[in-house]
Design a protein around this motif. Structure first.
Motif, PDB file in Angstrom:
ATOM      1  N   THR A  41       0.835  -1.194   0.000  1.00  0.00           N
ATOM      2  CA  THR A  41       0.000   0.000   0.000  1.00  0.00           C
ATOM      3  C   THR A  41       0.869   1.243   0.000  1.00  0.00           C
ATOM      4  O   THR A  41       2.020   1.227   0.426  1.00  0.00           O
ATOM      5  N   LEU A  42       0.289   2.349  -0.496  1.00  0.00           N
ATOM      6  CA  LEU A  42       1.045   3.585  -0.685  1.00  0.00           C
ATOM      7  C   LEU A  42       0.279   4.787  -0.166  1.00  0.00           C
ATOM      8  O   LEU A  42      -0.944   4.756  -0.059  1.00  0.00           O
ATOM      9  N   VAL A  43       1.005   5.856   0.119  1.00  0.00           N
ATOM     10  CA  VAL A  43       0.384   7.135   0.444  1.00  0.00           C
ATOM     11  C   VAL A  43       1.070   8.198  -0.406  1.00  0.00           C
ATOM     12  O   VAL A  43       2.259   8.108  -0.698  1.00  0.00           O
ATOM     13  N   ASN A  44       0.313   9.193  -0.843  1.00  0.00           N
ATOM     14  CA  ASN A  44       0.865  10.266  -1.659  1.00  0.00           C
ATOM     15  C   ASN A  44       1.589  11.285  -0.778  1.00  0.00           C
ATOM     16  O   ASN A  44       1.063  11.699   0.255  1.00  0.00           O
ATOM     17  N   VAL A  45       2.773  11.698  -1.199  1.00  0.00           N
ATOM     18  CA  VAL A  45       3.512  12.776  -0.555  1.00  0.00           C
ATOM     19  C   VAL A  45       3.687  13.872  -1.586  1.00  0.00           C
ATOM     20  O   VAL A  45       4.232  13.631  -2.656  1.00  0.00           O
ATOM     21  N   ASN A  46       3.201  15.069  -1.279  1.00  0.00           N
ATOM     22  CA  ASN A  46       3.216  16.147  -2.245  1.00  0.00           C
ATOM     23  C   ASN A  46       3.940  17.364  -1.680  1.00  0.00           C
ATOM     24  O   ASN A  46       3.916  17.617  -0.476  1.00  0.00           O
ATOM     25  N   ILE A  47       4.558  18.130  -2.567  1.00  0.00           N
ATOM     26  CA  ILE A  47       5.341  19.296  -2.183  1.00  0.00           C
ATOM     27  C   ILE A  47       4.629  20.554  -2.661  1.00  0.00           C
ATOM     28  O   ILE A  47       4.316  20.693  -3.844  1.00  0.00           O
ATOM     29  N   ARG A  48       4.388  21.462  -1.727  1.00  0.00           N
ATOM     30  CA  ARG A  48       3.745  22.720  -2.088  1.00  0.00           C
ATOM     31  C   ARG A  48       4.778  23.707  -2.626  1.00  0.00           C
ATOM     32  O   ARG A  48       5.922  23.727  -2.194  1.00  0.00           O
ATOM     33  N   GLY A  49       4.342  24.545  -3.551  1.00  0.00           N
ATOM     34  CA  GLY A  49       5.229  25.545  -4.124  1.00  0.00           C
ATOM     35  C   GLY A  49       5.435  26.718  -3.191  1.00  0.00           C
ATOM     36  O   GLY A  49       4.728  26.877  -2.191  1.00  0.00           O
ATOM     37  N   PRO A  50       6.396  27.585  -3.488  1.00  0.00           N
ATOM     38  CA  PRO A  50       6.703  28.714  -2.605  1.00  0.00           C
ATOM     39  C   PRO A  50       5.504  29.605  -2.305  1.00  0.00           C
ATOM     40  O   PRO A  50       5.356  30.093  -1.187  1.00  0.00           O
ATOM     41  N   GLN A  51       4.640  29.828  -3.293  1.00  0.00           N
ATOM     42  CA  GLN A  51       3.511  30.717  -3.068  1.00  0.00           C
ATOM     43  C   GLN A  51       2.452  30.110  -2.160  1.00  0.00           C
ATOM     44  O   GLN A  51       1.614  30.825  -1.614  1.00  0.00           O
ATOM     45  N   ASP A  52       2.474  28.788  -2.003  1.00  0.00           N
ATOM     46  CA  ASP A  52       1.508  28.117  -1.133  1.00  0.00           C
ATOM     47  C   ASP A  52       2.125  27.682   0.186  1.00  0.00           C
ATOM     48  O   ASP A  52       1.457  27.090   1.029  1.00  0.00           O
ATOM     49  N   ASP A  53       3.405  27.971   0.362  1.00  0.00           N
ATOM     50  CA  ASP A  53       4.112  27.529   1.559  1.00  0.00           C
ATOM     51  C   ASP A  53       3.892  28.532   2.679  1.00  0.00           C
ATOM     52  O   ASP A  53       4.322  29.680   2.597  1.00  0.00           O
ATOM     53  N   THR A  54       3.243  28.100   3.757  1.00  0.00           N
ATOM     54  CA  THR A  54       2.964  29.011   4.863  1.00  0.00           C
ATOM     55  C   THR A  54       4.176  29.231   5.753  1.00  0.00           C
ATOM     56  O   THR A  54       4.227  30.196   6.520  1.00  0.00           O
ATOM     57  N   LEU A  55       5.184  28.343   5.676  1.00  0.00           N
ATOM     58  CA  LEU A  55       6.275  28.375   6.644  1.00  0.00           C
ATOM     59  C   LEU A  55       7.437  29.283   6.260  1.00  0.00           C
ATOM     60  O   LEU A  55       8.204  29.682   7.126  1.00  0.00           O
TER      61      LEU A  55
END
Length: 336
Positions: A41-55
């Protein structure tokens, strides 16, 4: 360095960006077939772009952050105190020449008079200490006892000066709001949504953020951590230890008989953090507790108020309207 902020979130609600990675996970509903016939089984890992990055406000709004930092650096108090650290900076650069700026400017991040990259200087000490290495390791002076003693003598001064510099950043309400308000707002919305989950089978979401020590420090200033209040108390010297964790945990209190059925327990490296109200008095000490829950913890409404006050004090409409700049964040000259 890997510092982690843990909140709560349903991973299905993320606004995903660009890249998908799949890793094994026992609870995932997805599966794939191996050549040998076995199934994983798998889970998706996704990376947010700079404009969506709150940190990372510096990547999200680089031009605005450079302007805000420039305002702090140009103040007379900053110029005098940072200038007084120039002899320390020179001694560090003599041993670690990579700390020195390649060019001297009088605006933006490079306007500080001390002349070195204080973040990299502090990282030099923290990382080697965390791994049990000599402070001269990977320098041109490995195994030189005299240099090792010099570096040991400068370590505390270096970290203290960096902590002072960031305290000046975070005294600026607009700068602090731009750094701490977006992630705290995201965490707050997630926690508030979870207060309605009461059934035994309801899914309790969980999120782990990976970020820098300066981000964890900004979040602590954002919630008004009591140990940071008061310029004379010495708490301003605090710097997040290597591999720190900051946890925002929603806890349900049964049978309260009021609307305040949940508290937000904040833990820094396993120890509880109490919030006090962030106003001008914060820098002088003696602030009132912000939490009305057991042991002065923040109840859910208190946490909402803390985040809202942070947003208002920094002009939330200001930084929200200016996010989305097309300018690429270049942090090569960022020195803390």
């Amino acid at each position: 360095r890997r510092n982690v902020v843990a909140g709560v979130e349903d991973i299905a609600d993320w606004d995903f960006y660009e890249k998908e990675i799949r890793i094994p996970n026992h609870d995932s509903i997805q599966a794939f077939q191996h050549e040998n016939g076995s199934t994983k089984t798998l889970v998706n890992v996704n990376i947010r772009g700079p404009q969506d990055d709150t940190l990372n406000a510096f990547d999200r709004s680089p031009e605005m952050m450079a302007q805000l930092v420039s305002v702090v650096i140009s103040s007379n108090e900053f110029q005098v105190t940072d200038g007084a650290a120039a002899p320390l900076a020179a001694r560090l650069a003599n041993i670690l020449p990579g700390l020195a700026r390649k060019k001297k400017n009088t605006t933006g991040f490079n306007a500080a008079p001390s002349g070195i990259n204080w973040i990299e200087a502090t990282d030099h000490f923290i990382c080697r200490s965390a791994h049990g290495l000599e402070l001269s390791r990977f320098s041109d002076f490995e195994h030189d006892d005299n240099v090792e003693n010099l570096l040991s003598a400068m370590a505390h001064q270096t970290m203290t000066h960096l902590a002072w510099r960031f305290r000046q950043w975070y005294k600026n309400p607009t700068l602090l709001a731009n750094i701490a308000a977006p992630p705290l707002r995201e965490i707050c919305d997630q926690l508030m949504a979870a207060t309605s989950l009461v059934g035994a089978t309801d899914k309790r979401p969980f999120t782990i953020y990976s970020c820098h020590d300066i981000t964890i420090l900004g979040l602590l200033y954002g919630i008004g951590a009591d140990f940071l209040s008061g310029d004379e108390r010495g708490g301003w010297r605090f710097w997040p230890p290597y591999a720190s964790s900051l946890v925002f945990e929603l806890v349900r209190i049964p049978n309260t008989g009021t609307d305040d059925s949940h508290v937000v327990r904040v833990l820094l490296n396993g120890k509880p953090v109490k919030s006090v109200w962030k106003d001008d008095q914060f820098w002088e000490g003696g602030c009132l507790p912000a939490g009305n829950g057991p042991y002065q913890m923040l109840n859910a409404k208190d946490f909402q108020s803390v985040v809202e006050n942070l947003e208002k004090s920094g002009g939330r409409s200001n930084y929200m309207s200016r996010e989305g700049s097309e300018t690429k964040g270049d942090m090569t000259s960022w020195t803390g």
